[in-house]
Design a protein around this motif. Structure first.
Motif, PDB file in Angstrom:
ATOM      1  N   THR A  58       0.838  -1.193   0.000  1.00 38.01           N
ATOM      2  CA  THR A  58       0.000   0.000   0.000  1.00 38.01           C
ATOM      3  C   THR A  58       0.874   1.245   0.000  1.00 38.01           C
ATOM      4  OG1 THR A  58      -0.129  -0.015   2.418  1.00 38.01           O
ATOM      5  CG2 THR A  58      -1.900  -1.142   1.229  1.00 38.01           C
ATOM      6  N   SER A  59       0.307   2.347  -0.432  1.00 33.74           N
ATOM      7  CA  SER A  59       1.012   3.619  -0.414  1.00 33.74           C
ATOM      8  C   SER A  59       0.017   4.718  -0.087  1.00 33.74           C
ATOM      9  CB  SER A  59       1.699   3.886  -1.758  1.00 33.74           C
ATOM     10  OG  SER A  59       0.748   3.883  -2.806  1.00 33.74           O
ATOM     11  N   TYR A  60       0.533   5.797   0.499  1.00 29.33           N
ATOM     12  CA  TYR A  60      -0.318   6.881   0.955  1.00 29.33           C
ATOM     13  C   TYR A  60       0.330   8.232   0.687  1.00 29.33           C
ATOM     14  CZ  TYR A  60      -2.653   3.168   3.570  1.00 29.33           C
ATOM     15  OH  TYR A  60      -3.314   2.025   3.919  1.00 29.33           O
ATOM     16  N   ALA A  61      -0.522   9.209   0.476  1.00 28.16           N
ATOM     17  CA  ALA A  61      -0.040  10.584   0.443  1.00 28.16           C
ATOM     18  C   ALA A  61       0.414  10.965   1.849  1.00 28.16           C
ATOM     19  CB  ALA A  61      -1.156  11.513  -0.024  1.00 28.16           C
ATOM     20  N   ASP A  62       1.419  11.804   1.927  1.00 30.38           N
ATOM     21  CA  ASP A  62       1.935  12.207   3.239  1.00 30.38           C
ATOM     22  C   ASP A  62       0.853  12.828   4.106  1.00 30.38           C
ATOM     23  OD1 ASP A  62       5.232  13.272   2.052  1.00 30.38           O
ATOM     24  OD2 ASP A  62       4.450  11.293   2.603  1.00 30.38           O
ATOM     25  N   SER A  63      -0.081  13.513   3.474  1.00 28.77           N
ATOM     26  CA  SER A  63      -1.108  14.235   4.219  1.00 28.77           C
ATOM     27  C   SER A  63      -2.094  13.313   4.936  1.00 28.77           C
ATOM     28  CB  SER A  63      -1.874  15.174   3.283  1.00 28.77           C
ATOM     29  OG  SER A  63      -2.486  14.441   2.237  1.00 28.77           O
ATOM     30  N   VAL A  64      -2.129  12.039   4.543  1.00 31.64           N
ATOM     31  CA  VAL A  64      -3.101  11.121   5.159  1.00 31.64           C
ATOM     32  C   VAL A  64      -2.448   9.951   5.876  1.00 31.64           C
ATOM     33  CG1 VAL A  64      -4.769  11.748   3.355  1.00 31.64           C
ATOM     34  CG2 VAL A  64      -3.453   9.624   3.143  1.00 31.64           C
ATOM     35  N   LYS A  65      -1.125   9.867   5.819  1.00 33.25           N
ATOM     36  CA  LYS A  65      -0.439   8.741   6.466  1.00 33.25           C
ATOM     37  C   LYS A  65      -0.768   8.668   7.951  1.00 33.25           C
ATOM     38  CE  LYS A  65       3.567   8.002   3.500  1.00 33.25           C
ATOM     39  NZ  LYS A  65       5.024   8.223   3.319  1.00 33.25           N
ATOM     40  N   GLY A  66      -1.073   7.461   8.394  1.00 31.70           N
ATOM     41  CA  GLY A  66      -1.392   7.254   9.795  1.00 31.70           C
ATOM     42  C   GLY A  66      -2.845   7.532  10.145  1.00 31.70           C
ATOM     43  N   ARG A  67      -3.592   8.119   9.190  1.00 28.23           N
ATOM     44  CA  ARG A  67      -5.006   8.417   9.437  1.00 28.23           C
ATOM     45  C   ARG A  67      -5.926   7.621   8.506  1.00 28.23           C
ATOM     46  NH1 ARG A  67      -7.035  13.293   8.379  1.00 28.23           N
ATOM     47  NH2 ARG A  67      -5.512  13.787   6.727  1.00 28.23           N
ATOM     48  N   PHE A  68      -5.489   7.414   7.278  1.00 25.95           N
ATOM     49  CA  PHE A  68      -6.287   6.697   6.277  1.00 25.95           C
ATOM     50  C   PHE A  68      -5.665   5.324   6.032  1.00 25.95           C
ATOM     51  CE2 PHE A  68      -8.122  10.557   3.754  1.00 25.95           C
ATOM     52  CZ  PHE A  68      -8.552  11.124   4.945  1.00 25.95           C
ATOM     53  N   PHE A  69      -6.544   4.353   5.742  1.00 18.01           N
ATOM     54  CA  PHE A  69      -6.068   3.001   5.493  1.00 18.01           C
ATOM     55  C   PHE A  69      -6.871   2.396   4.343  1.00 18.01           C
ATOM     56  CE2 PHE A  69      -3.374   2.935   9.135  1.00 18.01           C
ATOM     57  CZ  PHE A  69      -3.996   3.773  10.044  1.00 18.01           C
ATOM     58  N   ILE A  70      -6.146   1.907   3.344  1.00 16.49           N
ATOM     59  CA  ILE A  70      -6.782   1.313   2.178  1.00 16.49           C
ATOM     60  C   ILE A  70      -6.716  -0.202   2.288  1.00 16.49           C
ATOM     61  CG2 ILE A  70      -4.653   1.368   0.800  1.00 16.49           C
ATOM     62  CD1 ILE A  70      -6.422   2.004  -1.655  1.00 16.49           C
ATOM     63  N   SER A  71      -7.770  -0.854   1.845  1.00 21.67           N
ATOM     64  CA  SER A  71      -7.799  -2.311   1.836  1.00 21.67           C
ATOM     65  C   SER A  71      -8.662  -2.771   0.672  1.00 21.67           C
ATOM     66  CB  SER A  71      -8.341  -2.856   3.160  1.00 21.67           C
ATOM     67  OG  SER A  71      -9.673  -2.418   3.374  1.00 21.67           O
ATOM     68  N   ARG A  72      -8.576  -4.054   0.373  1.00 24.95           N
ATOM     69  CA  ARG A  72      -9.367  -4.578  -0.731  1.00 24.95           C
ATOM     70  C   ARG A  72      -9.848  -5.981  -0.392  1.00 24.95           C
ATOM     71  NH1 ARG A  72      -5.707  -4.317  -5.792  1.00 24.95           N
ATOM     72  NH2 ARG A  72      -7.359  -5.540  -6.766  1.00 24.95           N
ATOM     73  N   ASP A  73     -10.982  -6.324  -0.978  1.00 26.20           N
ATOM     74  CA  ASP A  73     -11.531  -7.677  -0.868  1.00 26.20           C
ATOM     75  C   ASP A  73     -11.806  -8.133  -2.290  1.00 26.20           C
ATOM     76  OD1 ASP A  73     -13.034  -9.982  -0.521  1.00 26.20           O
ATOM     77  OD2 ASP A  73     -14.104  -9.206   1.219  1.00 26.20           O
ATOM     78  N   ASN A  74     -10.879  -8.872  -2.843  1.00 29.62           N
ATOM     79  CA  ASN A  74     -11.019  -9.286  -4.236  1.00 29.62           C
ATOM     80  C   ASN A  74     -12.226 -10.195  -4.438  1.00 29.62           C
ATOM     81  OD1 ASN A  74      -8.816  -7.773  -5.005  1.00 29.62           O
ATOM     82  ND2 ASN A  74      -7.385  -9.503  -4.968  1.00 29.62           N
ATOM     83  N   ALA A  75     -12.577 -10.955  -3.426  1.00 29.69           N
ATOM     84  CA  ALA A  75     -13.740 -11.839  -3.545  1.00 29.69           C
ATOM     85  C   ALA A  75     -15.026 -11.036  -3.706  1.00 29.69           C
ATOM     86  CB  ALA A  75     -13.824 -12.747  -2.330  1.00 29.69           C
ATOM     87  N   LYS A  76     -15.045  -9.841  -3.100  1.00 28.25           N
ATOM     88  CA  LYS A  76     -16.221  -8.977  -3.203  1.00 28.25           C
ATOM     89  C   LYS A  76     -16.052  -7.910  -4.278  1.00 28.25           C
ATOM     90  CE  LYS A  76     -17.696  -9.518   1.610  1.00 28.25           C
ATOM     91  NZ  LYS A  76     -18.029  -8.812   2.890  1.00 28.25           N
ATOM     92  N   ASN A  77     -14.898  -7.945  -4.958  1.00 30.45           N
ATOM     93  CA  ASN A  77     -14.629  -6.947  -6.003  1.00 30.45           C
ATOM     94  C   ASN A  77     -14.767  -5.526  -5.467  1.00 30.45           C
ATOM     95  OD1 ASN A  77     -13.756  -8.118  -8.403  1.00 30.45           O
ATOM     96  ND2 ASN A  77     -15.406  -7.219  -9.596  1.00 30.45           N
ATOM     97  N   THR A  78     -14.241  -5.299  -4.275  1.00 28.32           N
ATOM     98  CA  THR A  78     -14.436  -4.024  -3.589  1.00 28.32           C
ATOM     99  C   THR A  78     -13.135  -3.554  -2.946  1.00 28.32           C
ATOM    100  OG1 THR A  78     -16.753  -4.587  -3.125  1.00 28.32           O
ATOM    101  CG2 THR A  78     -15.764  -2.838  -1.801  1.00 28.32           C
ATOM    102  N   VAL A  79     -12.919  -2.251  -2.991  1.00 30.26           N
ATOM    103  CA  VAL A  79     -11.804  -1.630  -2.292  1.00 30.26           C
ATOM    104  C   VAL A  79     -12.376  -0.627  -1.300  1.00 30.26           C
ATOM    105  CG1 VAL A  79     -11.481   0.204  -4.008  1.00 30.26           C
ATOM    106  CG2 VAL A  79      -9.563  -0.512  -2.590  1.00 30.26           C
TER     107      VAL A  79
END
Length: 122
Positions: A58-79
């Motif tokens: 994963t990668s993040y903009a500096d402005s959101v690091k530590g506050r935002f978190f990205i994840s994905r569920d490929n089985a649900k075709n959703t991020v």
């Protein structure tokens, strides 16, 4: 053709949390990198977070690091984008993006959702 539909935006007070979802249809997302960008009024679209097809990087903009978190569920075709400790400067339309090779440049996206509005009040 891939369709991306974002949801989960809304109005929240500073310090609050929101969870955005992006549901894909038309093709499985498992072979694609995915990410979130945002655009505030009068500003250019900017990178927020990205996740590789495997989900392990994963990668993040500096402005959101530590506050935002990205994840994905490929089985649900959703991020997802979990947004914590929101600030007024996070106010923007948030867009889901998909690409075989997504970078922090908006030009790298092959498909875009229509966006979901996030408004953070002070």
């Amino acid at each position: 053709q891939v369709q991306l539909v974002e949801s989960g935006g809304g109005l929240v007070q500073a310090g609050g949390s929101l969870r955005l979802s992006c549901a894909a249809s038309g093709r499985t997302i498992s072979i694609y990198d995915m990410g979130w960008f945002r655009q505030a009024p009068g500003k250019e679209r900017e990178f927020v977070a990205g996740i590789r097809r495997s989900g392990g990087i994963t990668s993040y903009a500096d402005s959101v690091k530590g506050r935002f978190f990205i994840s994905r569920d490929n089985a649900k075709n959703t991020v997802y984008l979990q947004m914590n400790s929101l600030k007024p400067e996070d106010t923007a339309v948030y867009y889901c993006a998909l690409s075989l090779r997504l970078s922090d440049r908006s030009s790298s996206a092959e498909y875009w959702g229509r966006g979901t509005q996030v408004t953070v009040s002070s």
